[in-house]
Design a protein around this motif. Sequence first.
Motif, PDB file in Angstrom:
ATOM      1  N   MET A   1     -32.565  -6.879 -74.242  1.00 46.38           N
ATOM      2  CA  MET A   1     -33.143  -6.979 -72.936  1.00 46.38           C
ATOM      3  C   MET A   1     -32.999  -5.627 -72.227  1.00 46.38           C
ATOM      4  O   MET A   1     -31.910  -5.071 -72.163  1.00 46.38           O
ATOM      5  CB  MET A   1     -32.414  -8.092 -72.165  1.00 46.38           C
ATOM      6  CG  MET A   1     -32.858  -8.274 -70.791  1.00 46.38           C
ATOM      7  SD  MET A   1     -32.085  -9.663 -69.895  1.00 46.38           S
ATOM      8  CE  MET A   1     -31.226 -10.591 -71.093  1.00 46.38           C
ATOM      9  N   TRP A   2     -34.068  -5.092 -71.701  1.00 51.50           N
ATOM     10  CA  TRP A   2     -34.068  -3.837 -70.966  1.00 51.50           C
ATOM     11  C   TRP A   2     -33.602  -4.094 -69.541  1.00 51.50           C
ATOM     12  O   TRP A   2     -34.029  -5.055 -68.908  1.00 51.50           O
ATOM     13  CB  TRP A   2     -35.469  -3.222 -70.960  1.00 51.50           C
ATOM     14  CG  TRP A   2     -35.890  -2.749 -72.320  1.00 51.50           C
ATOM     15  CD1 TRP A   2     -36.612  -3.452 -73.247  1.00 51.50           C
ATOM     16  CD2 TRP A   2     -35.596  -1.492 -72.912  1.00 51.50           C
ATOM     17  NE1 TRP A   2     -36.777  -2.698 -74.382  1.00 51.50           N
ATOM     18  CE2 TRP A   2     -36.173  -1.481 -74.199  1.00 51.50           C
ATOM     19  CE3 TRP A   2     -34.912  -0.363 -72.481  1.00 51.50           C
ATOM     20  CZ2 TRP A   2     -36.082  -0.396 -75.053  1.00 51.50           C
ATOM     21  CZ3 TRP A   2     -34.820   0.728 -73.336  1.00 51.50           C
ATOM     22  CH2 TRP A   2     -35.403   0.698 -74.601  1.00 51.50           C
TER      23      TRP A   2
ATOM     24  N   ILE B   1     -27.146  -0.887 -61.217  1.00 53.16           N
ATOM     25  CA  ILE B   1     -27.136  -0.315 -59.875  1.00 53.16           C
ATOM     26  C   ILE B   1     -25.714  -0.260 -59.354  1.00 53.16           C
ATOM     27  O   ILE B   1     -24.939  -1.203 -59.529  1.00 53.16           O
ATOM     28  CB  ILE B   1     -27.975  -1.193 -58.907  1.00 53.16           C
ATOM     29  CG1 ILE B   1     -29.330  -1.570 -59.509  1.00 53.16           C
ATOM     30  CG2 ILE B   1     -28.093  -0.558 -57.533  1.00 53.16           C
ATOM     31  CD1 ILE B   1     -30.254  -0.461 -59.816  1.00 53.16           C
ATOM     32  N   LYS B   2     -25.378   0.855 -58.679  1.00 50.96           N
ATOM     33  CA  LYS B   2     -24.083   1.020 -58.012  1.00 50.96           C
ATOM     34  C   LYS B   2     -24.326   1.420 -56.568  1.00 50.96           C
ATOM     35  O   LYS B   2     -25.306   2.101 -56.269  1.00 50.96           O
ATOM     36  CB  LYS B   2     -23.255   2.131 -58.666  1.00 50.96           C
ATOM     37  CG  LYS B   2     -22.303   1.688 -59.695  1.00 50.96           C
ATOM     38  CD  LYS B   2     -21.359   2.819 -60.047  1.00 50.96           C
ATOM     39  CE  LYS B   2     -20.254   2.242 -60.905  1.00 50.96           C
ATOM     40  NZ  LYS B   2     -19.217   3.190 -61.173  1.00 50.96           N
ATOM     41  N   GLU B   3     -23.416   1.017 -55.698  1.00 47.30           N
ATOM     42  CA  GLU B   3     -23.441   1.482 -54.314  1.00 47.30           C
ATOM     43  C   GLU B   3     -22.704   2.815 -54.262  1.00 47.30           C
ATOM     44  O   GLU B   3     -21.534   2.893 -54.622  1.00 47.30           O
ATOM     45  CB  GLU B   3     -22.751   0.476 -53.391  1.00 47.30           C
ATOM     46  CG  GLU B   3     -23.488  -0.841 -53.240  1.00 47.30           C
ATOM     47  CD  GLU B   3     -24.719  -0.733 -52.370  1.00 47.30           C
ATOM     48  OE1 GLU B   3     -24.740   0.104 -51.440  1.00 47.30           O
ATOM     49  OE2 GLU B   3     -25.666  -1.496 -52.620  1.00 47.30           O
ATOM     50  N   ILE B   4     -23.394   3.868 -53.856  1.00 46.32           N
ATOM     51  CA  ILE B   4     -22.800   5.191 -53.716  1.00 46.32           C
ATOM     52  C   ILE B   4     -23.061   5.657 -52.291  1.00 46.32           C
ATOM     53  O   ILE B   4     -24.228   5.753 -51.876  1.00 46.32           O
ATOM     54  CB  ILE B   4     -23.377   6.179 -54.748  1.00 46.32           C
ATOM     55  CG1 ILE B   4     -23.072   5.681 -56.166  1.00 46.32           C
ATOM     56  CG2 ILE B   4     -22.820   7.582 -54.514  1.00 46.32           C
ATOM     57  CD1 ILE B   4     -23.669   6.507 -57.276  1.00 46.32           C
ATOM     58  N   ASP B   5     -21.996   5.918 -51.559  1.00 37.44           N
ATOM     59  CA  ASP B   5     -22.105   6.290 -50.141  1.00 37.44           C
ATOM     60  C   ASP B   5     -22.942   5.281 -49.362  1.00 37.44           C
ATOM     61  O   ASP B   5     -23.763   5.638 -48.517  1.00 37.44           O
ATOM     62  CB  ASP B   5     -22.686   7.693 -49.980  1.00 37.44           C
ATOM     63  CG  ASP B   5     -21.784   8.769 -50.567  1.00 37.44           C
ATOM     64  OD1 ASP B   5     -20.551   8.579 -50.550  1.00 37.44           O
ATOM     65  OD2 ASP B   5     -22.310   9.793 -51.033  1.00 37.44           O
ATOM     66  N   GLY B   6     -22.767   4.004 -49.701  1.00 34.44           N
ATOM     67  CA  GLY B   6     -23.450   2.928 -48.985  1.00 34.44           C
ATOM     68  C   GLY B   6     -24.902   2.718 -49.377  1.00 34.44           C
ATOM     69  O   GLY B   6     -25.576   1.873 -48.797  1.00 34.44           O
ATOM     70  N   GLN B   7     -25.386   3.464 -50.373  1.00 33.19           N
ATOM     71  CA  GLN B   7     -26.776   3.340 -50.801  1.00 33.19           C
ATOM     72  C   GLN B   7     -26.835   2.878 -52.258  1.00 33.19           C
ATOM     73  O   GLN B   7     -26.073   3.356 -53.085  1.00 33.19           O
ATOM     74  CB  GLN B   7     -27.493   4.693 -50.691  1.00 33.19           C
ATOM     75  CG  GLN B   7     -27.560   5.254 -49.294  1.00 33.19           C
ATOM     76  CD  GLN B   7     -28.400   4.391 -48.378  1.00 33.19           C
ATOM     77  OE1 GLN B   7     -29.445   3.883 -48.760  1.00 33.19           O
ATOM     78  NE2 GLN B   7     -27.917   4.190 -47.159  1.00 33.19           N
TER      79      GLN B   7
ATOM     80  N   LEU C   1     -31.287  -0.607 -73.204  1.00 28.43           N
ATOM     81  CA  LEU C   1     -31.490  -1.845 -73.952  1.00 28.43           C
ATOM     82  C   LEU C   1     -30.145  -2.433 -74.363  1.00 28.43           C
ATOM     83  O   LEU C   1     -29.311  -1.732 -74.947  1.00 28.43           O
ATOM     84  CB  LEU C   1     -32.331  -1.554 -75.201  1.00 28.43           C
ATOM     85  CG  LEU C   1     -32.618  -2.709 -76.135  1.00 28.43           C
ATOM     86  CD1 LEU C   1     -33.472  -3.759 -75.439  1.00 28.43           C
ATOM     87  CD2 LEU C   1     -33.315  -2.199 -77.392  1.00 28.43           C
ATOM     88  N   ASN C   2     -29.928  -3.699 -74.049  1.00 30.73           N
ATOM     89  CA  ASN C   2     -28.718  -4.415 -74.452  1.00 30.73           C
ATOM     90  C   ASN C   2     -27.450  -3.611 -74.183  1.00 30.73           C
ATOM     91  O   ASN C   2     -26.606  -3.427 -75.061  1.00 30.73           O
ATOM     92  CB  ASN C   2     -28.792  -4.795 -75.931  1.00 30.73           C
ATOM     93  CG  ASN C   2     -29.956  -5.711 -76.227  1.00 30.73           C
ATOM     94  OD1 ASN C   2     -30.382  -6.491 -75.390  1.00 30.73           O
ATOM     95  ND2 ASN C   2     -30.507  -5.605 -77.423  1.00 30.73           N
ATOM     96  N   MET C   3     -27.315  -3.126 -72.974  1.00 28.22           N
ATOM     97  CA  MET C   3     -26.188  -2.264 -72.614  1.00 28.22           C
ATOM     98  C   MET C   3     -24.890  -3.043 -72.459  1.00 28.22           C
ATOM     99  O   MET C   3     -24.893  -4.201 -72.050  1.00 28.22           O
ATOM    100  CB  MET C   3     -26.486  -1.551 -71.288  1.00 28.22           C
ATOM    101  CG  MET C   3     -27.597  -0.562 -71.382  1.00 28.22           C
ATOM    102  SD  MET C   3     -27.877   0.251 -69.811  1.00 28.22           S
ATOM    103  CE  MET C   3     -28.470  -1.096 -68.821  1.00 28.22           C
TER     104      MET C   3
ATOM    105  N   SER D   1     -23.099  -3.087 -58.707  1.00 27.11           N
ATOM    106  CA  SER D   1     -23.459  -4.004 -57.634  1.00 27.11           C
ATOM    107  C   SER D   1     -24.628  -4.894 -58.012  1.00 27.11           C
ATOM    108  O   SER D   1     -24.817  -5.954 -57.422  1.00 27.11           O
ATOM    109  CB  SER D   1     -23.772  -3.233 -56.344  1.00 27.11           C
ATOM    110  OG  SER D   1     -24.801  -2.296 -56.564  1.00 27.11           O
ATOM    111  N   ALA D   2     -25.420  -4.474 -59.001  1.00 25.75           N
ATOM    112  CA  ALA D   2     -26.559  -5.291 -59.425  1.00 25.75           C
ATOM    113  C   ALA D   2     -27.013  -4.891 -60.818  1.00 25.75           C
ATOM    114  O   ALA D   2     -26.806  -3.757 -61.256  1.00 25.75           O
ATOM    115  CB  ALA D   2     -27.719  -5.127 -58.454  1.00 25.75           C
ATOM    116  N   THR D   3     -27.632  -5.842 -61.490  1.00 25.26           N
ATOM    117  CA  THR D   3     -28.299  -5.616 -62.762  1.00 25.26           C
ATOM    118  C   THR D   3     -29.715  -6.137 -62.593  1.00 25.26           C
ATOM    119  O   THR D   3     -29.915  -7.260 -62.153  1.00 25.26           O
ATOM    120  CB  THR D   3     -27.615  -6.378 -63.903  1.00 25.26           C
ATOM    121  OG1 THR D   3     -26.265  -5.940 -64.000  1.00 25.26           O
ATOM    122  CG2 THR D   3     -28.315  -6.150 -65.224  1.00 25.26           C
TER     123      THR D   3
END
Length: 72
Positions: free
Chosen positions: A1-2, A6-12, A20-22, A29-31
Amino acid sequence: MWALLIKEIDGQPVIVKGGLNMMVDDNYSATIITDEQHARQIDKLEIVNGEIRVKDGVELTPLETLNEIIVK
């Protein structure tokens, strides 16, 4: 699955990995599940108002072209 990680960096929210299949090796914070073309070109993507989009003035490279690139 591709997917995009996502990470929050300095609130953004920032796209820090795509692939793929990481293996999730950190706190994210999100996938977001996506297609191969987007996951392989995260440097051309940004998050605006909570949505993933291609940066202004940039075009995604077609998959056929990406698959021809040889990484040394």
